[in-house]
Design an enzyme around this catalytic site. Structure first.
Site, short mmCIF file in Angstrom:
data_model
loop_
_atom_site.label_atom_id
_atom_site.label_comp_id
_atom_site.label_asym_id
_atom_site.label_seq_id
_atom_site.Cartn_x
_atom_site.Cartn_y
_atom_site.Cartn_z
N ASP A 108 4.97 5.09 -0.53
CA ASP A 108 3.99 5.58 -1.50
C ASP A 108 3.77 7.08 -1.32
O ASP A 108 4.00 7.62 -0.24
CB ASP A 108 2.61 4.94 -1.26
CG ASP A 108 2.65 3.43 -1.31
OD1 ASP A 108 3.53 2.89 -1.97
OD2 ASP A 108 1.76 2.84 -0.66
N1 URA Z 1 3.58 -0.60 2.25
C1 URA Z 1 2.73 0.15 1.52
O1 URA Z 1 1.68 -0.33 1.13
N2 URA Z 1 3.08 1.41 1.24
C2 URA Z 1 4.22 1.98 1.65
O2 URA Z 1 4.48 3.14 1.36
C3 URA Z 1 5.10 1.18 2.41
C4 URA Z 1 4.76 -0.10 2.69
#
Ligand code: URA
Length: 239
Positions: A108
């Site tokens: 993310d």
């Molecule tokens: N899980 C998440 O919630 N975000 C990420 O970036 C990776 C795994």
């Protein structure tokens, strides 16, 4: 073997005609000798960047290339999402590489840590394949203290995330403090770590990926830094 003009065009140095111009201007040097024929056939070996220069600089690494990056906060992993992308942290020329570079899974915008970017399709598929069960290790900072039951819930292999049908594979939670925990998962569902903590009534305020398989994010690597992955490191992903 690859034609010189095609090789350099596929690395983003320009069209084949532009590469031919570079050759004509004696800007491509192999083993100390200026190349004169843009159609020359070149053995594409891993050591080529140490033997060939283009406009005075070492040639970019040829495919297959995998980049290890410390993804900083605030950049996205997709070309399609709004905002600055991880690809903008790499040399501009690399955006024209063929085969193209893609992230292996996504982090993310608000997640930092170990990210692999590759043009090696079989390697990418091997890492993300659910069958390979490559463990991804995250450190999450939480809004509320852990209750103590989370590890058991995550390990059970029965947790179903909101809006999904299939239960998650078992995951390992290691508490690191009242509001900090390491979570090791083998899948890569959308926002998985954040949604897992939401499912047990908590909220992730910071998230960092520290490891993929047996490959750690090098401790000395600053956010935004990157380099080519070595053959040994590539193997460590599956160790
Ligand atoms: N899980 C998440 O919630 N975000 C990420 O970036 C990776 C795994």
């Amino acid at each position: 073997m690859a034609r010189l003009d095609r090789l350099l065009a596929n690395l983003g140095y320009g069209s084949r005609r532009e590469v031919a111009d570079l050759v004509r201007h004696r800007q491509v040097v192999l083993d100390g000798a200026e190349l004169r024929d843009a159609g020359a056939r070149i053995a594409v070996t891993a050591d080529l960047p140490s033997r060939m220069t283009v406009v005075g600089q070492p040639m970019d690494p040829p495919a297959p290339l995998t980049v290890l990056m410390h993804k900083p906060l605030g950049v996205v992993c997709s070309h399609r999402e709004e905002g600055r992308s991880v690809y903008e942290l790499l040399p501009r020329r690399w955006r024209a590489r063929m085969p193209a570079l893609s992230t292996i899974g996504r982090l993310d915008k608000d997640t930092s840590g170990l990210l692999l970017i590759t043009d090696d399709g079989p390697f990418l598929h091997r890492v993300i394949s659910p069958k390979a069960k490559v463990a991804k290790s995250y450190v999450a900072t939480l809004d509320r203290p852990l209750e103590g039951s989370e590890a058991e819930v995550f390990a059970a292999g029965t947790l179903v995330l909101e809006g999904e049908r299939d239960a998650l594979a078992p995951a390992v939670l290691e508490p690191m403090g009242p509001t900090r925990a390491r979570l090791i998962i083998t899948e890569g569902r959308y926002h998985q770590v954040r949604r897992m903590f939401a499912a047990v009534g908590n909220h992730v305020t910071a998230l960092h990926r520290e490891r993929i398989g047996g490959l750690d994010l090098p401790g000395e690597m600053e956010p935004g830094a990157w380099r080519a992955l070595t053959v040994e490191e590539q193997a460590a992903v599956f160790a």
